[in-house]
Scaffold this motif. Sequence first.
Motif, mmCIF file in Angstrom:
data_model
loop_
_atom_site.group_PDB
_atom_site.id
_atom_site.type_symbol
_atom_site.label_atom_id
_atom_site.label_comp_id
_atom_site.label_asym_id
_atom_site.label_seq_id
_atom_site.Cartn_x
_atom_site.Cartn_y
_atom_site.Cartn_z
ATOM 1 N N ILE A 16 6.895 -3.720 9.958
ATOM 2 C CA ILE A 16 7.275 -2.337 9.679
ATOM 3 C C ILE A 16 8.785 -2.208 9.554
ATOM 4 O O ILE A 16 9.305 -1.516 8.669
ATOM 5 N N SER A 17 9.520 -2.893 10.442
ATOM 6 C CA SER A 17 10.982 -2.830 10.399
ATOM 7 C C SER A 17 11.516 -3.319 9.057
ATOM 8 O O SER A 17 12.402 -2.689 8.463
ATOM 9 N N ILE A 18 10.985 -4.433 8.558
ATOM 10 C CA ILE A 18 11.439 -4.982 7.275
ATOM 11 C C ILE A 18 11.137 -4.015 6.141
ATOM 12 O O ILE A 18 11.971 -3.746 5.274
ATOM 13 N N ARG A 19 9.917 -3.451 6.160
ATOM 14 C CA ARG A 19 9.527 -2.539 5.087
ATOM 15 C C ARG A 19 10.390 -1.291 5.042
ATOM 16 O O ARG A 19 10.791 -0.828 3.988
ATOM 17 N N ARG A 20 10.661 -0.739 6.229
ATOM 18 C CA ARG A 20 11.416 0.508 6.259
ATOM 19 C C ARG A 20 12.873 0.291 5.856
ATOM 20 O O ARG A 20 13.564 1.228 5.470
ATOM 21 N N ASN A 21 13.360 -0.941 5.995
ATOM 22 C CA ASN A 21 14.743 -1.245 5.613
ATOM 23 C C ASN A 21 14.876 -1.572 4.126
ATOM 24 O O ASN A 21 15.985 -1.710 3.612
ATOM 25 N N GLN A 22 13.744 -1.730 3.456
ATOM 26 C CA GLN A 22 13.772 -2.035 2.036
ATOM 27 C C GLN A 22 13.786 -0.744 1.224
ATOM 28 O O GLN A 22 13.297 0.299 1.656
ATOM 29 N N MET A 24 12.101 1.227 -1.393
ATOM 30 C CA MET A 24 10.782 1.156 -2.016
ATOM 31 C C MET A 24 10.564 2.398 -2.875
ATOM 32 O O MET A 24 11.096 3.475 -2.592
ATOM 33 N N SER A 25 9.752 2.237 -3.883
ATOM 34 C CA SER A 25 9.376 3.398 -4.685
ATOM 35 C C SER A 25 8.414 4.250 -3.885
ATOM 36 O O SER A 25 7.752 3.775 -2.977
ATOM 37 N N MET A 26 8.326 5.534 -4.177
ATOM 38 C CA MET A 26 7.444 6.428 -3.431
ATOM 39 C C MET A 26 5.990 6.017 -3.572
ATOM 40 O O MET A 26 5.198 6.150 -2.643
ATOM 41 N N ASP A 27 5.578 5.512 -4.748
ATOM 42 C CA ASP A 27 4.180 5.115 -4.938
ATOM 43 C C ASP A 27 3.825 3.955 -4.024
ATOM 44 O O ASP A 27 2.801 3.968 -3.349
ATOM 45 N N GLY A 28 4.673 2.930 -3.993
ATOM 46 C CA GLY A 28 4.400 1.786 -3.150
ATOM 47 C C GLY A 28 4.485 2.125 -1.685
ATOM 48 O O GLY A 28 3.781 1.560 -0.860
ATOM 49 N N SER A 29 5.365 3.064 -1.337
ATOM 50 C CA SER A 29 5.565 3.439 0.062
ATOM 51 C C SER A 29 4.281 3.987 0.663
ATOM 52 O O SER A 29 3.930 3.649 1.792
ATOM 53 N N HIS A 30 3.565 4.844 -0.078
ATOM 54 C CA HIS A 30 2.338 5.440 0.455
ATOM 55 C C HIS A 30 1.283 4.373 0.718
ATOM 56 O O HIS A 30 0.633 4.386 1.768
ATOM 57 N N ASP A 31 1.123 3.444 -0.229
ATOM 58 C CA ASP A 31 0.130 2.382 -0.061
ATOM 59 C C ASP A 31 0.456 1.505 1.150
ATOM 60 O O ASP A 31 -0.428 1.128 1.921
ATOM 61 N N GLN A 32 1.723 1.186 1.332
ATOM 62 C CA GLN A 32 2.110 0.339 2.451
ATOM 63 C C GLN A 32 1.969 1.065 3.783
ATOM 64 O O GLN A 32 1.611 0.462 4.794
ATOM 65 N N GLU A 33 2.222 2.368 3.790
ATOM 66 C CA GLU A 33 2.010 3.146 5.011
ATOM 67 C C GLU A 33 0.535 3.176 5.378
ATOM 68 O O GLU A 33 0.186 3.130 6.561
ATOM 69 N N GLN A 34 -0.330 3.225 4.385
ATOM 70 C CA GLN A 34 -1.763 3.190 4.646
ATOM 71 C C GLN A 34 -2.161 1.846 5.259
ATOM 72 O O GLN A 34 -2.971 1.789 6.185
ATOM 73 N N ALA A 234 -9.663 15.676 15.897
ATOM 74 C CA ALA A 234 -9.427 14.626 14.898
ATOM 75 C C ALA A 234 -8.976 15.242 13.577
ATOM 76 O O ALA A 234 -9.534 16.257 13.137
ATOM 77 N N PRO A 235 -7.961 14.676 12.945
ATOM 78 C CA PRO A 235 -7.492 15.208 11.653
ATOM 79 C C PRO A 235 -8.562 15.064 10.577
ATOM 80 O O PRO A 235 -9.341 14.104 10.588
ATOM 81 N N ARG A 236 -8.586 16.007 9.670
ATOM 82 C CA ARG A 236 -9.590 15.998 8.596
ATOM 83 C C ARG A 236 -8.899 16.020 7.237
ATOM 84 O O ARG A 236 -7.736 16.365 7.117
ATOM 85 N N GLY A 237 -9.695 15.673 6.216
ATOM 86 C CA GLY A 237 -9.201 15.732 4.848
ATOM 87 C C GLY A 237 -8.004 14.829 4.640
ATOM 88 O O GLY A 237 -7.948 13.697 5.115
ATOM 89 N N ALA A 238 -6.997 15.368 3.943
ATOM 90 C CA ALA A 238 -5.806 14.579 3.623
ATOM 91 C C ALA A 238 -5.039 14.164 4.878
ATOM 92 O O ALA A 238 -4.387 13.119 4.904
ATOM 93 N N GLU A 239 -5.143 14.969 5.945
ATOM 94 C CA GLU A 239 -4.421 14.650 7.188
ATOM 95 C C GLU A 239 -4.924 13.362 7.827
ATOM 96 O O GLU A 239 -4.175 12.696 8.550
ATOM 97 N N SER A 240 -6.169 13.008 7.567
ATOM 98 C CA SER A 240 -6.753 11.820 8.208
ATOM 99 C C SER A 240 -6.162 10.530 7.671
ATOM 100 O O SER A 240 -6.348 9.460 8.268
ATOM 101 N N THR A 241 -5.453 10.595 6.556
ATOM 102 C CA THR A 241 -4.823 9.391 5.999
ATOM 103 C C THR A 241 -3.304 9.449 6.112
ATOM 104 O O THR A 241 -2.604 8.592 5.578
ATOM 105 N N GLY A 242 -2.792 10.459 6.800
ATOM 106 C CA GLY A 242 -1.348 10.594 6.960
ATOM 107 C C GLY A 242 -0.918 10.316 8.387
ATOM 108 O O GLY A 242 -1.661 9.730 9.194
#
Length: 398
Positions: A16-22, A24-34, A234-242
């Motif tokens: 996580i530390s390496i990723r956050r220091n890079q 990244m494009s917003m599209d790739g950032s969401h996938d990596q956070e998932q 428990a979070p529902r909908g879009a919140e469950s993946t954030g």
Amino acid sequence: MPATTENNQGSFLGRISIRRNQVMSMDGSHDQEQEDLELFQKHVSDRFADLLSSTTDDPSGAGYSLLSIGWLRKLLDELLCCEAEFKAVVMMGRDPSQISKPPLDRLLPEFLDRVVKSLDVCNAVALGIDSLRNLQRLAEIAVAALEPRPMGDGQVRRAKKALNALIAAMMHEDKDSGNTKGTERTRSFGRRGGGGGGNKDQRAGGPFRSLSWSMARNWSSAKQIHAMTSNLVAPRGAESTGLAAPVYIMSTILVFVMWTLVAAIPCQERNGLGTHFPLPRQLGWAQPMIGLQEKIAEEWKKKEKKGFVGLLEEMQRMEKLGQLLIEFADSFQFPAETERLEEVKGHVEELGDICRKMEEGLEPLQQQIREVFHRLVRSRTEFLLVLDQGGKSSAPTV
């Protein structure tokens, strides 16, 4: 903590530390956070699955008896690991404005309120461990009286007196823990010292630096646990993946660990604790926790009507042996039968073994409670700082 667990955690935090220091494009950032979130959930599931699989009904086996001192220490290790990874997922290298927006602007303060309530539980559990030491001393008196041979009337009377005091203390500990003598003590998790030491700690580290072990007379551990479950949804909908998902997961872990500690260790006012809080059966990471919760709740049902002190495995065995030795003392006549003496010798040796385990394990357990306490204080401070920074950065400029 096993080496493999340490390696997995170090690898996860480093990733996580390496990723956050890079950059990244917003599209790739969401996938990596998932991916990070899914890995966090997997680690939580694996840790509690290990806790579930490591339990054994045989105290002399390779695993840990459920709710034994060794098992509780392992539980606290896992809590600290989960807490470190949770902070990495939510906060490491992240712009403060990202976690000061809905729904985190609501969920994080609720989580931090659970943290404050957990600090009270830690204090109550530490006080409960003190009371366990008092019970241990009574058992040691009985062991010392019954070990020498030949056994005489005076030895048996001394042992019986200590054992009756032991059982009586177990019967009333739930009502008295935190009230009897506890209000006279001012020892804390902070540095010990005479004259004004508490004030010095408080000035140095804020109001949570040095909390007293004495609890208010109207404080209830059961009510505290139930309050921690308030708004725990428990979070529902879009919140469950954030980011709402890891906040919910960590809140659930915190409530479960505090509930387990209060069930195991004598704490002030535990009526209603057996009504365990619901866990989300549809979520895979929660399944091992549900299995543990059901096992603990079943143990609580067995002991609830007796009113004995906590579900700590060593104390349950101590209570059983104490009753057997009292029965022996009530019917003792000198000289006792050889067969009966051999049977009692086995009980005394087992009681002595429990006392040794408590002597070796209670201090490290209390140190871990202290470590959890201070870790939660630090995390709360860090989150408050980030929320404050995020609020300032998102405020409109005049």
